[in-house]
Design a protein around this motif. Structure first.
Motif, short mmCIF file in Angstrom:
data_model
loop_
_atom_site.label_atom_id
_atom_site.label_comp_id
_atom_site.label_asym_id
_atom_site.label_seq_id
_atom_site.Cartn_x
_atom_site.Cartn_y
_atom_site.Cartn_z
N TRP A 102 -6.04 13.49 -7.81
CA TRP A 102 -6.02 14.95 -7.83
C TRP A 102 -5.78 15.49 -9.23
O TRP A 102 -6.29 16.56 -9.58
CB TRP A 102 -4.95 15.47 -6.86
CG TRP A 102 -5.45 15.45 -5.44
CD1 TRP A 102 -5.58 14.36 -4.63
CD2 TRP A 102 -5.94 16.56 -4.70
NE1 TRP A 102 -6.11 14.71 -3.42
CE2 TRP A 102 -6.34 16.06 -3.43
CE3 TRP A 102 -6.07 17.91 -4.96
CZ2 TRP A 102 -6.87 16.89 -2.44
CZ3 TRP A 102 -6.58 18.74 -3.97
CH2 TRP A 102 -6.98 18.23 -2.73
N VAL B 129 0.38 4.40 -2.64
CA VAL B 129 -0.54 5.45 -2.20
C VAL B 129 -0.22 6.81 -2.83
O VAL B 129 -1.15 7.55 -3.20
CB VAL B 129 -0.54 5.54 -0.66
CG1 VAL B 129 0.82 5.94 -0.11
CG2 VAL B 129 -1.63 6.51 -0.19
N ASP B 130 1.04 7.15 -2.99
CA ASP B 130 1.36 8.45 -3.59
C ASP B 130 0.95 8.52 -5.06
O ASP B 130 0.58 9.58 -5.57
CB ASP B 130 2.86 8.74 -3.47
CG ASP B 130 3.26 9.08 -2.04
OD1 ASP B 130 2.40 9.54 -1.27
OD2 ASP B 130 4.44 8.86 -1.69
N ASP C 39 -2.90 8.80 -5.25
CA ASP C 39 -3.24 10.14 -4.78
C ASP C 39 -3.01 11.17 -5.90
O ASP C 39 -3.85 12.05 -6.13
CB ASP C 39 -2.39 10.48 -3.56
CG ASP C 39 -2.64 11.88 -3.04
OD1 ASP C 39 -3.59 12.06 -2.27
OD2 ASP C 39 -1.89 12.81 -3.43
N TRP C 40 -1.90 11.03 -6.61
CA TRP C 40 -1.59 11.95 -7.71
C TRP C 40 -2.65 11.86 -8.79
O TRP C 40 -3.13 12.88 -9.30
CB TRP C 40 -0.21 11.63 -8.29
CG TRP C 40 0.19 12.54 -9.41
CD1 TRP C 40 0.84 13.74 -9.31
CD2 TRP C 40 -0.06 12.34 -10.80
NE1 TRP C 40 1.02 14.30 -10.56
CE2 TRP C 40 0.47 13.46 -11.49
CE3 TRP C 40 -0.67 11.33 -11.54
CZ2 TRP C 40 0.41 13.58 -12.88
CZ3 TRP C 40 -0.74 11.45 -12.92
CH2 TRP C 40 -0.20 12.56 -13.57
N HIS D 26 0.83 -1.20 0.00
CA HIS D 26 0.00 0.00 0.00
C HIS D 26 0.86 1.25 0.00
O HIS D 26 0.60 2.21 -0.74
CB HIS D 26 -0.91 -0.03 1.24
CG HIS D 26 -1.58 1.28 1.53
ND1 HIS D 26 -0.99 2.25 2.32
CD2 HIS D 26 -2.77 1.78 1.15
CE1 HIS D 26 -1.80 3.29 2.40
NE2 HIS D 26 -2.88 3.03 1.72
N ASP D 27 1.92 1.26 0.81
CA ASP D 27 2.78 2.44 0.88
C ASP D 27 3.50 2.71 -0.43
O ASP D 27 3.83 3.86 -0.74
CB ASP D 27 3.80 2.27 2.01
CG ASP D 27 3.15 2.36 3.39
OD1 ASP D 27 2.02 2.88 3.48
OD2 ASP D 27 3.77 1.89 4.37
N ARG E 228 -5.11 7.02 3.72
CA ARG E 228 -4.88 7.91 2.59
C ARG E 228 -3.90 9.00 2.98
O ARG E 228 -3.75 9.35 4.14
CB ARG E 228 -6.21 8.57 2.18
CG ARG E 228 -7.36 7.60 1.96
CD ARG E 228 -7.25 6.91 0.65
NE ARG E 228 -7.38 7.85 -0.45
CZ ARG E 228 -8.55 8.28 -0.94
NH1 ARG E 228 -9.68 7.84 -0.42
NH2 ARG E 228 -8.58 9.13 -1.94
N ARG E 229 -3.23 9.58 1.98
CA ARG E 229 -2.36 10.73 2.23
C ARG E 229 -3.20 11.98 2.54
O ARG E 229 -2.84 12.80 3.37
CB ARG E 229 -1.48 10.99 1.01
CG ARG E 229 -0.39 9.97 0.80
CD ARG E 229 0.77 10.20 1.74
NE ARG E 229 1.89 9.33 1.41
CZ ARG E 229 2.18 8.19 2.03
NH1 ARG E 229 1.42 7.79 3.05
NH2 ARG E 229 3.20 7.46 1.66
N ARG E 230 -4.30 12.11 1.81
CA ARG E 230 -5.20 13.26 1.98
C ARG E 230 -6.56 12.85 1.42
O ARG E 230 -6.72 11.78 0.85
CB ARG E 230 -4.66 14.49 1.25
CG ARG E 230 -4.29 14.23 -0.20
CD ARG E 230 -3.69 15.43 -0.87
NE ARG E 230 -3.14 15.09 -2.19
CZ ARG E 230 -2.70 15.98 -3.07
NH1 ARG E 230 -2.77 17.27 -2.78
NH2 ARG E 230 -2.19 15.59 -4.22
#
Length: 342
Positions: free
Chosen positions: A29, A21-22, A25-26, A17-18, A46-48
């Motif tokens: 957005w 996740v980035d 997330d990118w 997952h780590d 989630r990161r955000r």
């Protein structure tokens, strides 16, 4: 997590997952997702949050939330590639209910066509070739990729484009078809297929639907329709005998149904399908019939695969993709469990 059920090719991902996740997330957005992770106790960290808030819940969501709470299930909104508010210079969703199968009248449905592709073209460093299809990936004498063969679908003419890197992103079926069709002396069975793995382990979803009759109207036809979901049945399921099941599914309410879909799927079996009685049933039941659906992740099998059909050709005279396989018994068990819970 689940081991390897007999006859399957199930395996845990070698990435975590780590690691991912980035990247997701990118994408969320950059392309534009509306939603809110709050409420889903089974959601991965989630990161955000999402770049836009969720669309307002519809009438059906309120009724389903009450039922889920009574069963001890957590619920939350469904993330969607829609503008719930004006975003990136485009309008918000007007909730017309025609998301599935139709283009958006206000360009609020997000995809590569109105986000990343226009941005790439605006840099002057990208070109978009429309009306063409890639029919083969070229290689040199050493077997290294050198480019792709494109066919103009209108004119039927072919040309070769040379490239230092070729990204194959045609989906599970057409990616396998393109690689298998890209044969050469160094790749006689298709590009990357020296071990006969290209096209194997094809994995999709089993779909479950459930309808419920309510005393009050629960269908307001506000699009896109999907407004509430539970992730509590995605993992950790056991059958009636307490035996663990492999995987699970996400259960949500369905898109706004066209009247013909309600007529075909949701009318009670004893209702006539034609005439005055059918019309009366449509009028009386459309707004009081709720609809749940679940997507159950299939357990992969080596024999579930994409091959090139030896006989059937497409409009360009090329072999079409041929799909073969069957559902794994663990997929069937899990699907029945999710259907019973729905």
């Amino acid at each position: 997590t689940y081991g390897v059920p007999e006859g399957s090719s199930l395996a845990d991902w070698p990435i975590t997952h780590d690691d991912l996740v980035d990247h997701w997330d990118w994408v969320e957005w950059e392309v534009g997702v509306c939603g809110d992770p709050a409420g889903h106790r089974a959601l991965a960290p989630r990161r955000r949050g999402d770049p836009m808030p969720p669309l307002p819940a519809n009438a059906e969501a309120a009724a389903l939330a009450r039922g889920a709470s009574a069963l001890g299930l957590s619920t939350g909104s469904v993330p969607m590639l829609l503008n719930s508010v004006p975003h990136a210079g485009r309008a918000r969703c007007v909730r017309c209910g025609e998301c599935v199968g139709f283009s958006c009248p206000v360009d609020a449905k997000n995809g590569s066509h109105n986000t990343v592709l226009p941005r790439a073209l605006a840099t002057g460093n990208a070109a978009l070739v429309a009306g063409c299809r890639a029919v083969g990936i070229t290689t040199d004498a050493a077997g290294r990729v050198t480019g792709a063969v494109l066919i103009d679908e209108a004119a039927g003419t072919a040309r070769t484009v040379r490239a230092g890197h070729v990204v194959v992103a045609c989906g599970a079926i057409e990616t396998a078809r393109l690689l298998l069709a890209s044969r050469s002396d160094r790749h006689p069975d298709g590009l990357g297929n020296a071990t006969d793995q290209v096209g194997r382990h094809l994995q999709g979803h089993a779909f479950v639907s459930a309808f419920g009759a309510f005393d009050e109207p629960v269908v307001d036809a506000d699009g896109p329709g999907v407004s509430i979901a539970t992730l509590d049945l995605a993992h950790g399921n056991v059958d009636a005998d307490g035996v663990p099941l492999v995987g699970g599914g996400v259960v949500a309410n369905e898109m706004v149904k066209l009247p013909i879909v309600h007529w075909s799927w949701a009318l009670p079996p004893d209702v006539p399908r034609w005439g005055a009685a059918a019309k009366a049933a449509m009028r009386d039941t459309y707004r009081t019939t709720g609809h749940l659906f679940a997507q159950v992740q299939e357990v992969p099998r080596p024999g579930n695969r994409v091959t090139l059909d030896p006989d059937v050709r497409d409009g360009l005279g090329l072999p079409v993709a041929r799909l073969t396989g069957e559902a794994h018994p663990e997929t069937v068990r899990t699907t029945r469990h999710i259907a019973d819970r729905s």
